[in-house]
Design a protein around this motif. Structure first.
Motif, PDB file in Angstrom:
ATOM      1  N   ILE A  38       0.846  -1.295  -0.209  1.00  0.00           N
ATOM      2  CA  ILE A  38       0.066   0.075  -0.075  1.00  0.00           C
ATOM      3  C   ILE A  38       0.978   1.340   0.088  1.00  0.00           C
ATOM      4  N   ALA A  39       1.819   1.377   0.784  1.00  0.00           N
ATOM      5  CA  ALA A  39       2.645   2.407   1.022  1.00  0.00           C
ATOM      6  C   ALA A  39       3.383   2.636  -0.144  1.00  0.00           C
ATOM      7  N   LYS A  40       3.995   1.636  -0.878  1.00  0.00           N
ATOM      8  CA  LYS A  40       4.722   1.638  -2.171  1.00  0.00           C
ATOM      9  C   LYS A  40       3.913   2.126  -3.248  1.00  0.00           C
ATOM     10  N   ALA A  41       2.538   1.707  -3.407  1.00  0.00           N
ATOM     11  CA  ALA A  41       1.713   2.155  -4.321  1.00  0.00           C
ATOM     12  C   ALA A  41       1.549   3.779  -4.114  1.00  0.00           C
ATOM     13  N   MET A 261      -7.756  -3.130  11.026  1.00  0.00           N
ATOM     14  CA  MET A 261      -6.833  -2.317  10.645  1.00  0.00           C
ATOM     15  C   MET A 261      -6.530  -1.982   9.092  1.00  0.00           C
ATOM     16  N   LEU A 262      -6.881  -2.802   8.331  1.00  0.00           N
ATOM     17  CA  LEU A 262      -6.813  -2.598   6.818  1.00  0.00           C
ATOM     18  C   LEU A 262      -7.877  -1.680   6.759  1.00  0.00           C
ATOM     19  N   ASN A 267     -10.052   3.823   4.954  1.00  0.00           N
ATOM     20  CA  ASN A 267     -10.834   4.987   5.212  1.00  0.00           C
ATOM     21  C   ASN A 267     -10.083   6.022   5.399  1.00  0.00           C
ATOM     22  N   ALA A 268      -8.800   6.206   5.967  1.00  0.00           N
ATOM     23  CA  ALA A 268      -8.036   7.222   5.996  1.00  0.00           C
ATOM     24  C   ALA A 268      -7.419   7.800   4.510  1.00  0.00           C
ATOM     25  N   VAL A 292      -5.038  -0.693  -3.648  1.00  0.00           N
ATOM     26  CA  VAL A 292      -4.402  -1.868  -3.050  1.00  0.00           C
ATOM     27  C   VAL A 292      -5.083  -2.510  -1.829  1.00  0.00           C
ATOM     28  N   CYS A 293      -5.504  -1.528  -1.139  1.00  0.00           N
ATOM     29  CA  CYS A 293      -6.438  -1.919   0.148  1.00  0.00           C
ATOM     30  C   CYS A 293      -7.814  -2.947  -0.259  1.00  0.00           C
ATOM     31  N   GLU A 294      -8.347  -2.570  -1.521  1.00  0.00           N
ATOM     32  CA  GLU A 294      -9.514  -3.019  -2.035  1.00  0.00           C
ATOM     33  C   GLU A 294      -9.276  -4.490  -2.457  1.00  0.00           C
ATOM     34  N   LYS A 295      -7.897  -4.665  -3.079  1.00  0.00           N
ATOM     35  CA  LYS A 295      -7.548  -5.793  -3.935  1.00  0.00           C
ATOM     36  C   LYS A 295      -7.554  -6.836  -2.782  1.00  0.00           C
TER      37      LYS A 295
END
Length: 385
Positions: A38-41, A261-262, A267-268, A292-295
């Protein structure tokens, strides 16, 4: 397990060897790796890799088709970006040295996944009217190479290190324990976060160092717009900092904490994406993180362990699903899943191995189905109101 395709194969084969293991329904994913992706995206919008080709083998389950069919491993050639200018090539060359010795197979796999997500994010946000000019994109792509490149340059040069130390010593506001710029590690997103934070911490010194022509560091100097973008990027990266630290401690996080947590991270990022006072390039980066979160939220739905763990967690239970907008049908399905797994895994065990006692009728495990019924009734009552 991490998110590599061969772990899907391991899960499927283990189910054939151990009947109690339910294959992909029991396949847990490494949340720390998901956070890293997620962070890399997000970070992918703020650097411009050199044009080079590298082959990477992508197996089934790495984000292509979720149809359930096992496709053969394929080799995909990654073509990184456009030809760089002389200044961009200098920045890229400085940072490229830091990648030597890292896990290039994993890094290449992650780059392949992230590059696809980045392109989708740009296309999606363009449809929403969030568009960045080529000049703004180029400005943003120089942020990380300049930040990480300067840190490496100062660390590797005794002359520059001495000048940096002298400037720090001369400034009274740097009286604490922090005395150096943080270095970038290509496979760890939080090292880039630390680089940016250190850049802001030592901003006065950095501007003095890069503003002196004799130091030949002009190509590493951030302009006002890049400082502005970097500040908003830093705020977005802070979203991942707490979860990453928590899930890096083996003895702390629980399975029941993963999906909540995900969801919080997702949401953030949605709030950042919708914020009109945030630079457009940062909003697009936040949307890349959203994707990425949704994936991985969708992939997590394949594993029933997460839902069972949430229901069994004293501070969550079925109420967590109610609070987060799950439909009555979905909650009813989750309730039935938990009861079915309890009856399958524990009810027969108690009948065979535990002698009944007068107090056994009050055992909390036996009360689980009734507790689930009560929560479901409260949900119905809430809907009626």
């Amino acid at each position: 397990m991490d998110n590599a395709g061969n772990c899907n194969t391991t899960a499927s084969e283990t189910a054939a060897l151990i009947p109690s293991f339910r294959g992909m329904k029991s396949r847990l994913r490494c949340f720390a790796h998901i956070l890293n992706l997620i962070a890399k995206a997000v970070l992918s919008l703020f650097s411009k890799p050199p044009r080079s080709k590298r082959a990477v083998k992508i197996g089934p389950g790495t984000g292509q088709s979720r149809s359930g069919s096992q496709s053969s491993t394929s080799e995909i050639v990654i073509d990184h970006g456009d030809q760089l200018t002389a200044e961009e090539e200098e920045l890229a060359e400085i940072n490229r040295d830091d990648e030597e010795g890292e896990d290039n197979g994993q890094d290449t796999h992650d780059t392949y996944i992230v590059s696809n997500i980045r392109d989708r994010a740009k296309a999606n946000m363009e449809k929403r009217g969030v568009i960045v000019s080529s000049g703004e994109e180029k400005t943003a792509q120089a942020v990380l190479p300049k930040v990480a490149g300067l840190a490496k340059k100062v660390h590797d040069s005794a002359t520059l290190k001495e000048k940096f130390d002298n400037l720090v010593d001369a400034n009274r506001e740097f009286s604490g324990h922090k005395r150096a710029l943080d270095r970038r590690v290509s496979t760890r997103w939080n090292s880039e976060f630390a680089c940016i934070e250190a850049h802001f911490f030592f901003r006065t010194v950095i501007e003095q160092l890069t503003g002196t022509a004799a130091n030949k560091l002009q190509s590493f100097r951030l302009n006002d717009r890049q400082w502005f973008i970097a500040q908003h990027l830093c705020d977005v990266l802070a979203i991942f900092d707490g979860p990453t630290k928590l899930f890096s401690k083996a003895e702390v996080p629980l399975i029941a904490d993963t999906i909540p947590m995900l969801t919080n991270v997702h949401n953030a990022l949605k709030k950042v994406c919708a914020a009109e006072d945030v630079p457009e390039i940062v909003r697009i980066a936040a949307h890349a993180g959203e994707l990425v979160c949704e994936k991985y939220s969708a992939l997590a739905d394949e594993c029933e362990v997460y839902r069972v763990a949430i229901v069994m967690s004293p501070d969550k239970k079925l109420a967590w699903f109610i609070k987060h907008g799950f439909s009555f049908e979905e909650i009813h399905e989750i309730r039935n899943l938990v009861i079915a797994r309890w009856e399958e895994s524990y009810k027969s065990f108690r009948t065979q191995h535990v002698q009944p006692t007068p107090s056994s009728s009050c055992n909390p495990v036996r009360l689980l189905p009734y507790c689930l019924v009560i929560v479901s009734r409260r949900y119905n009552w809430a809907l009626a109101r």
